[in-house]
Design an enzyme around this catalytic site. Structure first.
Site, mmCIF file in Angstrom:
data_model
loop_
_atom_site.group_PDB
_atom_site.id
_atom_site.type_symbol
_atom_site.label_atom_id
_atom_site.label_comp_id
_atom_site.label_asym_id
_atom_site.label_seq_id
_atom_site.Cartn_x
_atom_site.Cartn_y
_atom_site.Cartn_z
ATOM 1 C CE1 TYR A 33 -10.807 45.820 -17.156
ATOM 2 C CE2 TYR A 33 -10.321 44.854 -15.195
ATOM 3 C CZ TYR A 33 -9.862 44.984 -16.462
ATOM 4 O OH TYR A 33 -8.674 44.275 -16.765
ATOM 5 N NE ARG A 52 -5.411 51.244 -13.822
ATOM 6 C CZ ARG A 52 -5.048 50.202 -13.279
ATOM 7 N NH1 ARG A 52 -3.763 49.755 -13.538
ATOM 8 N NH2 ARG A 52 -5.657 49.397 -12.698
ATOM 9 N NE ARG A 100 -24.557 45.256 -32.239
ATOM 10 C CZ ARG A 100 -24.172 45.408 -33.685
ATOM 11 N NH1 ARG A 100 -24.681 45.776 -34.603
ATOM 12 N NH2 ARG A 100 -22.635 44.712 -33.567
ATOM 13 C CE LYS A 147 -7.895 47.402 -14.582
ATOM 14 N NZ LYS A 147 -7.069 46.130 -15.112
ATOM 15 C CD GLU A 180 -0.067 44.954 -20.181
ATOM 16 O OE1 GLU A 180 -0.106 45.465 -19.020
ATOM 17 O OE2 GLU A 180 -0.858 45.492 -21.170
HETATM 18 N N1 PDD Z 1 -5.591 43.275 -14.244
HETATM 19 N N2 PDD Z 1 -1.835 44.504 -17.306
HETATM 20 C C1 PDD Z 1 -3.054 43.987 -17.345
HETATM 21 C C2 PDD Z 1 -3.242 43.777 -18.758
HETATM 22 C C3 PDD Z 1 -3.866 43.864 -16.380
HETATM 23 O O1 PDD Z 1 -5.207 43.365 -16.658
HETATM 24 C C4 PDD Z 1 -3.606 44.252 -15.192
HETATM 25 C C5 PDD Z 1 -4.509 44.011 -14.012
HETATM 26 C C6 PDD Z 1 -2.264 44.584 -14.827
HETATM 27 C C7 PDD Z 1 -2.031 45.283 -13.485
HETATM 28 O O2 PDD Z 1 -2.330 46.427 -12.941
HETATM 29 P P1 PDD Z 1 -2.917 46.440 -11.675
HETATM 30 O O3 PDD Z 1 -1.440 46.507 -10.846
HETATM 31 O O4 PDD Z 1 -3.247 47.782 -11.557
HETATM 32 O O5 PDD Z 1 -3.803 45.532 -11.153
HETATM 33 C C8 PDD Z 1 -1.467 44.799 -15.854
HETATM 34 C C9 PDD Z 1 -6.592 43.147 -13.181
HETATM 35 C C10 PDD Z 1 -6.283 42.640 -11.745
HETATM 36 C C11 PDD Z 1 -7.730 42.138 -13.596
HETATM 37 O O6 PDD Z 1 -8.202 42.573 -14.880
HETATM 38 O O7 PDD Z 1 -8.274 41.244 -12.865
#
Ligand code: PDD
Length: 288
Positions: A33, A52, A100, A147, A180
């Protein structure tokens, strides 16, 4: 106004938007996503988000032969139909629907879903007070650089933060270094004035806001190093901050109840937050 969602080629009333019970995203978190911020009707660093997304799809071997330009058309349309000018578009692609089975189906059609929501991306209250965060063990799989929609440890971590009256939780690896936040990237400013953030290895998501802020910092002449930092270093830092698409740049004033600096948003964090807002107003760097 009623909300609209995009599901596999159709714009539907949000309340009626559905995917199949055997969608592999639902059963295996087999998908990825993006959350793309929009301010004043302009998407911020959309090109970096789509880059990404392509990288995540390739890592999961999900074949998605739809052009970036077509995705952008739908993103704009979903924002428009939901009257979003400041907020974000959520975009999710899964491997699709199949009986599944852990192994990939020989044939499946990826599912594409998009929603949009209005949100204040720069909250003056948060900027004035700064936020509290906690630290938790990083319990995720070994590839958080992808992601993927597999976010259970992140959800558990954010809930732990909420229970502790904090805004975010910083995840900590086995060496005691911060990876993070559960949905944001982590930064500190040392007492010597150096800005630190972990290098974008396989241990973190390479945030698009992170990349934007790195550009802002490069243009500002501040001292920067991309390297892991420990929880102890963070608690001893002059300043701390986080970045994400849905919050831009937010100063952190307490980590596990330890005050950072004088427990007020630091001068560099405030300056970086303001500079990032200016950067975002242009739509970022590599426009689509
Ligand atoms: N999340 N690290 C993680 C684990 C994240 O889920 C996100 C963003 C970030 C920051 O990435 P970016 O600057 O590209 O938004 C770092 C989004 C906002 C979410 O899952 O809602």
């Amino acid at each position: 106004m009623s909300r609209i969602a995009y599901v596999n080629g159709r714009y539907l009333a949000h309340r009626d938007a559905r995917v199949h019970v055997e969608d592999r995203g639902y059963q295996f978190a087999d998908g990825c996503y993006e959350v793309v911020a929009m301010r004043n009707g302009i998407f911020i660093d959309a090109a970096l988000h789509l880059q990404r997304l392509r990288r995540s799809l390739a890592a999961l071997r999900i074949d998605f032969p739809v052009k970036d330009a077509s995705l952008m058309v739908v993103m704009h349309e979903v924002a428009r139909r939901n009257l979003v000018r400041e907020g974000f578009v959520y975009l999710q692609i899964t491997r699709g629907v199949a009986p599944r089975d852990f192994a990939f189906p020989s044939k499946s059609q990826p599912s594409l879903v998009m929603t949009a929501r209005s949100k204040l991306l720069v909250d003056p209250k948060l900027m004035a007070s700064g936020i509290k965060i906690i630290t938790i063990p990083d319990q995720r799989w070994a590839r958080p650089d992808i992601k993927s929609v597999s976010l259970l440890p992140n959800a558990l971590g954010k809930e732990a933060a909420k229970q502790a009256g904090a805004y975010e939780a910083w995840q900590v690896d086995r060496d005691g270094n911060v990876t993070e936040g559960t949905s944001s990237n982590a930064w500190i400013v040392t007492k010597a004035g150096e800005v630190l953030t972990r290098q974008a290895d396989q241990g973190i998501l390479n945030g698009v806001t992170r990349l934007g802020l790195l550009r802002v910092i490069a243009a500002s002449g501040l001292q920067l190093r991309e390297r892991p930092f420990s929880v102890a270093e963070a608690k001893d830092a002059a300043e701390a901050l986080l970045t994400s698409s849905t919050n831009f740049v937010v100063p952190i004033v307490r980590i596990d109840d330890v005050p950072i600096g004088n427990a007020k948003p630091g001068p560099l964090a405030k300056k970086l937050a303001a500079s990032y807002v200016e950067y975002a107003a242009t739509g970022g760097s590599d426009k689509l």
